[in-house]
Design an enzyme around this catalytic site. Structure first.
Site, PDB file in Angstrom:
ATOM      1  N   GLU A   1      22.384 -40.429 -18.068  1.00  0.00           N
ATOM      2  CA  GLU A   1      23.324 -41.539 -17.793  1.00  0.00           C
ATOM      3  C   GLU A   1      24.213 -41.811 -19.018  1.00  0.00           C
ATOM      4  O   GLU A   1      25.383 -42.147 -18.874  1.00  0.00           O
ATOM      5  CB  GLU A   1      22.566 -42.812 -17.400  1.00  0.00           C
ATOM      6  CG  GLU A   1      21.812 -42.729 -16.079  1.00  0.00           C
ATOM      7  CD  GLU A   1      22.686 -42.858 -14.818  1.00  0.00           C
ATOM      8  OE1 GLU A   1      23.919 -42.995 -14.948  1.00  0.00           O
ATOM      9  OE2 GLU A   1      22.119 -42.787 -13.714  1.00  0.00           O
TER      10      GLU A   1
ATOM     11  N   ARG B   1      15.722 -67.378  -0.430  1.00  0.00           N
ATOM     12  CA  ARG B   1      17.179 -67.114  -0.431  1.00  0.00           C
ATOM     13  C   ARG B   1      17.772 -67.019  -1.840  1.00  0.00           C
ATOM     14  O   ARG B   1      18.965 -67.215  -2.038  1.00  0.00           O
ATOM     15  CB  ARG B   1      17.933 -68.167   0.392  1.00  0.00           C
ATOM     16  CG  ARG B   1      17.498 -68.201   1.833  1.00  0.00           C
ATOM     17  CD  ARG B   1      18.459 -68.980   2.702  1.00  0.00           C
ATOM     18  NE  ARG B   1      18.016 -68.920   4.081  1.00  0.00           N
ATOM     19  CZ  ARG B   1      17.100 -69.734   4.609  1.00  0.00           C
ATOM     20  NH1 ARG B   1      16.572 -70.685   3.864  1.00  0.00           N
ATOM     21  NH2 ARG B   1      16.737 -69.601   5.857  1.00  0.00           N
TER      22      ARG B   1
ATOM     23  N   LYS C   1      29.741 -50.365 -19.204  1.00  0.00           N
ATOM     24  CA  LYS C   1      29.180 -50.889 -17.951  1.00  0.00           C
ATOM     25  C   LYS C   1      29.639 -52.330 -17.721  1.00  0.00           C
ATOM     26  O   LYS C   1      30.020 -52.701 -16.610  1.00  0.00           O
ATOM     27  CB  LYS C   1      27.654 -50.805 -17.987  1.00  0.00           C
ATOM     28  CG  LYS C   1      27.016 -51.358 -16.750  1.00  0.00           C
ATOM     29  CD  LYS C   1      26.381 -50.320 -15.879  1.00  0.00           C
ATOM     30  CE  LYS C   1      26.068 -50.842 -14.486  1.00  0.00           C
ATOM     31  NZ  LYS C   1      24.993 -50.145 -13.836  1.00  0.00           N
TER      32      LYS C   1
ATOM     33  N   LYS D   1      22.738 -54.304  -9.212  1.00  0.00           N
ATOM     34  CA  LYS D   1      22.322 -53.518  -8.047  1.00  0.00           C
ATOM     35  C   LYS D   1      20.805 -53.628  -7.929  1.00  0.00           C
ATOM     36  O   LYS D   1      20.074 -53.241  -8.847  1.00  0.00           O
ATOM     37  CB  LYS D   1      22.716 -52.049  -8.207  1.00  0.00           C
ATOM     38  CG  LYS D   1      24.170 -51.777  -7.845  1.00  0.00           C
ATOM     39  CD  LYS D   1      24.438 -50.289  -7.778  1.00  0.00           C
ATOM     40  CE  LYS D   1      25.883 -50.007  -7.400  1.00  0.00           C
ATOM     41  NZ  LYS D   1      26.195 -48.571  -7.418  1.00  0.00           N
TER      42      LYS D   1
ATOM     43  N   GLU E   1      31.616 -52.758  -6.191  1.00  0.00           N
ATOM     44  CA  GLU E   1      31.945 -51.335  -5.996  1.00  0.00           C
ATOM     45  C   GLU E   1      32.983 -51.099  -4.898  1.00  0.00           C
ATOM     46  O   GLU E   1      32.804 -50.264  -4.017  1.00  0.00           O
ATOM     47  CB  GLU E   1      30.657 -50.558  -5.699  1.00  0.00           C
ATOM     48  CG  GLU E   1      30.802 -49.070  -6.004  1.00  0.00           C
ATOM     49  CD  GLU E   1      29.475 -48.323  -5.896  1.00  0.00           C
ATOM     50  OE1 GLU E   1      28.638 -48.511  -6.777  1.00  0.00           O
ATOM     51  OE2 GLU E   1      29.320 -47.562  -4.938  1.00  0.00           O
TER      52      GLU E   1
ATOM     53  N   HIS F   1      15.693 -38.887 -11.971  1.00  0.00           N
ATOM     54  CA  HIS F   1      17.076 -39.268 -11.663  1.00  0.00           C
ATOM     55  C   HIS F   1      18.085 -38.773 -12.714  1.00  0.00           C
ATOM     56  O   HIS F   1      19.080 -38.136 -12.376  1.00  0.00           O
ATOM     57  CB  HIS F   1      17.149 -40.789 -11.526  1.00  0.00           C
ATOM     58  CG  HIS F   1      18.510 -41.294 -11.217  1.00  0.00           C
ATOM     59  ND1 HIS F   1      19.131 -41.097 -10.005  1.00  0.00           N
ATOM     60  CD2 HIS F   1      19.417 -41.961 -11.987  1.00  0.00           C
ATOM     61  CE1 HIS F   1      20.336 -41.639 -10.027  1.00  0.00           C
ATOM     62  NE2 HIS F   1      20.537 -42.163 -11.226  1.00  0.00           N
TER      63      HIS F   1
ATOM     64  N   ARG G   1      34.221 -49.407  -9.872  1.00  0.00           N
ATOM     65  CA  ARG G   1      32.787 -49.208 -10.154  1.00  0.00           C
ATOM     66  C   ARG G   1      32.267 -47.869  -9.639  1.00  0.00           C
ATOM     67  O   ARG G   1      31.264 -47.361 -10.136  1.00  0.00           O
ATOM     68  CB  ARG G   1      31.956 -50.374  -9.588  1.00  0.00           C
ATOM     69  CG  ARG G   1      30.505 -50.301  -9.992  1.00  0.00           C
ATOM     70  CD  ARG G   1      29.738 -51.573  -9.693  1.00  0.00           C
ATOM     71  NE  ARG G   1      28.353 -51.411 -10.053  1.00  0.00           N
ATOM     72  CZ  ARG G   1      27.462 -52.392 -10.133  1.00  0.00           C
ATOM     73  NH1 ARG G   1      27.833 -53.623  -9.872  1.00  0.00           N
ATOM     74  NH2 ARG G   1      26.210 -52.148 -10.461  1.00  0.00           N
TER      75      ARG G   1
ATOM     76  N   HIS H   1      26.448 -38.325  -9.266  1.00  0.00           N
ATOM     77  CA  HIS H   1      25.369 -38.874  -8.440  1.00  0.00           C
ATOM     78  C   HIS H   1      25.341 -38.298  -7.023  1.00  0.00           C
ATOM     79  O   HIS H   1      24.264 -38.180  -6.443  1.00  0.00           O
ATOM     80  CB  HIS H   1      25.451 -40.401  -8.375  1.00  0.00           C
ATOM     81  CG  HIS H   1      24.945 -41.072  -9.626  1.00  0.00           C
ATOM     82  ND1 HIS H   1      25.500 -40.839 -10.867  1.00  0.00           N
ATOM     83  CD2 HIS H   1      23.942 -41.956  -9.829  1.00  0.00           C
ATOM     84  CE1 HIS H   1      24.861 -41.566 -11.766  1.00  0.00           C
ATOM     85  NE2 HIS H   1      23.901 -42.250 -11.168  1.00  0.00           N
TER      86      HIS H   1
ATOM     87  N   HIS I   1      21.898 -36.882  -6.454  1.00  0.00           N
ATOM     88  CA  HIS I   1      20.946 -37.387  -5.452  1.00  0.00           C
ATOM     89  C   HIS I   1      20.498 -36.267  -4.531  1.00  0.00           C
ATOM     90  O   HIS I   1      19.330 -36.211  -4.130  1.00  0.00           O
ATOM     91  CB  HIS I   1      21.581 -38.498  -4.601  1.00  0.00           C
ATOM     92  CG  HIS I   1      21.579 -39.838  -5.278  1.00  0.00           C
ATOM     93  ND1 HIS I   1      22.381 -40.882  -4.874  1.00  0.00           N
ATOM     94  CD2 HIS I   1      20.862 -40.308  -6.328  1.00  0.00           C
ATOM     95  CE1 HIS I   1      22.161 -41.929  -5.651  1.00  0.00           C
ATOM     96  NE2 HIS I   1      21.246 -41.609  -6.539  1.00  0.00           N
TER      97      HIS I   1
ATOM     98  N   ASN J   1      29.307 -43.562 -10.480  1.00  0.00           N
ATOM     99  CA  ASN J   1      28.517 -42.631  -9.660  1.00  0.00           C
ATOM    100  C   ASN J   1      28.848 -41.168  -9.978  1.00  0.00           C
ATOM    101  O   ASN J   1      28.473 -40.269  -9.221  1.00  0.00           O
ATOM    102  CB  ASN J   1      28.762 -42.898  -8.167  1.00  0.00           C
ATOM    103  CG  ASN J   1      28.281 -44.279  -7.775  1.00  0.00           C
ATOM    104  OD1 ASN J   1      27.367 -44.815  -8.395  1.00  0.00           O
ATOM    105  ND2 ASN J   1      28.910 -44.873  -6.773  1.00  0.00           N
TER     106      ASN J   1
HETATM  107  N1  GLY Z   1      24.318 -47.187 -11.578  1.00  0.00           N
HETATM  108  C1  GLY Z   1      25.619 -47.324 -11.090  1.00  0.00           C
HETATM  109  C2  GLY Z   1      26.059 -48.730 -10.898  1.00  0.00           C
HETATM  110  O1  GLY Z   1      25.428 -49.648 -11.380  1.00  0.00           O
HETATM  111  O2  GLY Z   1      27.052 -48.963 -10.265  1.00  0.00           O
END
Ligand code: GLY
Length: 349
Positions: free
Chosen positions: A185, A121, A221, A143, A231, A258, A235, A242, A246, A239
Site C-alpha cells: 500500500e 444506529r 490519504k 471504510k 468515493e 492483501h 478516492r 486493487h 483482489h 484502488n
Molecule cells: N483503501 C482504499 C480507501 O480507503 O479508499
C-alpha cells in the site's frame, strides 16, 4: 508528535503519530468521550502484545473498560463476528454515548468500525492500528464492513473514526512478511500521487524512515478522503492495483495477503497500460524493483484470463463498465473506464 487532520463532510478528526503513544492514549481519548464506557476490540494475537497497555491507560482515568477479543484472521471479517461485538456491547450496557476502540490490523478496524456504525444506529469509535497496512491505509477514511460469501467488503458503511492513534513501535512485532505486506500500500501512494515519495522509497532505508513514510502516506490519504469521502471520484485512485489484486487474492484462496496482491495487481495493470501507451515506458520496471527491495514477490502465478475473469466477477451489479485506475507516470494517476467485456483483452494486451 506528528499530527494530521482529516476533514470530511461527516466528521473532522486527528491522526496522531508518536512512538509509545499506546501508553498515554488516554490523554487523547478522554477529551473525546461523551460516556464512561469504552470497549476495546482486538484479536487473539494483538491482545497478548498491546491490550494491557491501552486498557491500563484508560482504567487509570476511571473509565469502565470492557474488552472483546476475536480469533485473528481474515475469515473473521464476517457479520457473525460483528454480532458477537454487539452482544458484548449489550452485555456491558453500552449506550449511544459510549465508544469502541479498535486495537489491531485492518480486519479489526473494519469490523469494529462497522459495529460502531450500526450499534444503536451509531456510537463513537477510535482507531489504534498496529500493522503497517492499517497504519498507512485502512484506519483512515472510514471504510468499514465485512465480507460475504459473494465477495469482499460487500456489506459496510462509510463511518469515520473520532481519532486515529498511531504508534510506529508496534511495527517492531510484525513479521517480515506482514511488514512487506503493508509496503504494497505504501508503494501504491507513491505510484498514484507522489513521485517524491516513490523516489524516497527507492533511495532510503525503509525501516529507518518508517515514521516519515507513514506520515507521507497519510498526508495523501487525508487529502484524498477529505476531497471525496464516499468515493464518487478522486478516492477511486486509492484502488490502484486493487481490481487485479483482489482477483489474485481470490484465486489464491486468500493464501496470499492483501498488500502482496496489491503489489502484483499494480504490476499487472501497469504492464498492460504501458503496452497500450497509456503509461510512460519504464514504470513497470521501477515498480517491480521497488517491490523487490521491499520484500514483495512480483511473480504472477495465475493465467491472465483467470485474473481478468475473477476481476470482472468481483465487480458485481448491472454496471457494464469497469473503472480501472492507471498511472500515466510515477506519481500521477487517472481513472480509465472500459467495458467489462473488454477487460480480458486489456489485461492480455
Ligand atoms: N483503501 C482504499 C480507501 O480507503 O479508499
Amino acid at each position: 508528535m506528528k499530527k494530521l487532520t482529516v476533514n470530511t463532510p461527516s466528521n473532522t478528526y486527528d491522526i496522531l503519530i508518536e512512538r509509545g503513544i499506546l501508553d498515554n492514549c488516554d490523554k487523547f481519548i478522554l477529551p473525546l468521550l461523551s460516556g464512561k464506557r469504552v470497549l476495546i476490540v482486538t484479536d487473539s494475537n494483538v491482545c497478548k502484545l498491546y491490550l494491557n497497555r491501552v486498557k491500563n491507560a484508560l482504567l487509570k482515568r476511571g473509565l469502565l473498560v470492557a474488552t472483546h477479543i476475536f480469533t485473528a484472521g481474515e475469515q473473521q471479517k464476517h457479520i457473525d463476528t460483528v454480532e458477537e461485538i454487539y452482544n458484548t456491547l449489550s452485555e456491558n450496557e453500552f449506550t449511544r454515548k459510549d465508544c469502541i476502540v479498535a486495537l489491531g490490523g485492518g480486519v479489526c478496524g473494519d469490523i469494529s468500525g462497522f459495529a460502531a456504525a450500526t450499534y444503536m444506529r451509531g456510537i463513537d469509535f477510535i482507531q489504534i492500528p498496529t500493522t503497517l497496512l492499517s497504519q498507512v491505509d485502512s484506519s483512515v477514511g472510514g471504510k468499514t464492513g465485512v465480507d460475504t460469501k459473494y465477495g469482499k467488503n460487500l456489506v459496510g458503511a462509510f463511518y469515520q473514526p473520532k481519532l486515529v492513534l498511531i504508534d510506529p513501535d508496534t511495527l517492531d512485532t510484525l513479521t517480515d512478511h506482514y511488514f512487506a505486506d503493508g509496503m504494497g500500500e505504501v508503494i501504491k501512494y507513491g505510484c498514484i500521487y507522489s513521485e517524491e515519495l516513490f523516489e524516497f522509497l527507492e533511495k532510503n532505508d525503509i525501516k529507518e524512515n518508517i515514521e516519515e513514510i507513514i506520515l507521507q502516506c497519510l498526508k495523501i490519504k487525508a487529502e484524498v478522503v477529505s476531497k471525496d469521502e464516499k468515493e464518487s471520484g478522486l478516492r477511486m485512485i486509492l484502488n490502484f492495483g486493487h481490481t487485479t489484486g483482489h482477483a489474485i487474492e481470490k484465486l489464491s484462496a486468500f493464501s496470499l495477503s492483501h498488500g502482496e496482491c496489491v503489489a502484483k495487481g499494480m504490476m499487472l495493470i501497469t504492464l498492460a497500460s504501458e503496452k497500450l501507451g497509456l503509461t510512460e515506458q519504464g514504470c513497470v520496471l521501477k515498480i517491480a524493483r521497488l517491490c523487490q527491495k521491499c520484500g514483495l514477490d512480483t511473480d504472477i502465478n495465475f493465467p491472465l484470463h483467470d485474473i481478468a475473469d475473477s476481476a470482472k466477477n468481483d465487480k458485481k451489479g448491472a454496471d457494464k463498465k469497469l473503472n480501472i485506475v492507471l498511472i500515466d507516470k510515477i506519481g500521477s494517476s487517472f481513472i480509465h473506464t472500459i467495458d467489462k467485456k473488454d477487460f480480458a483483452r486489456f489485461l492480455c494486451s
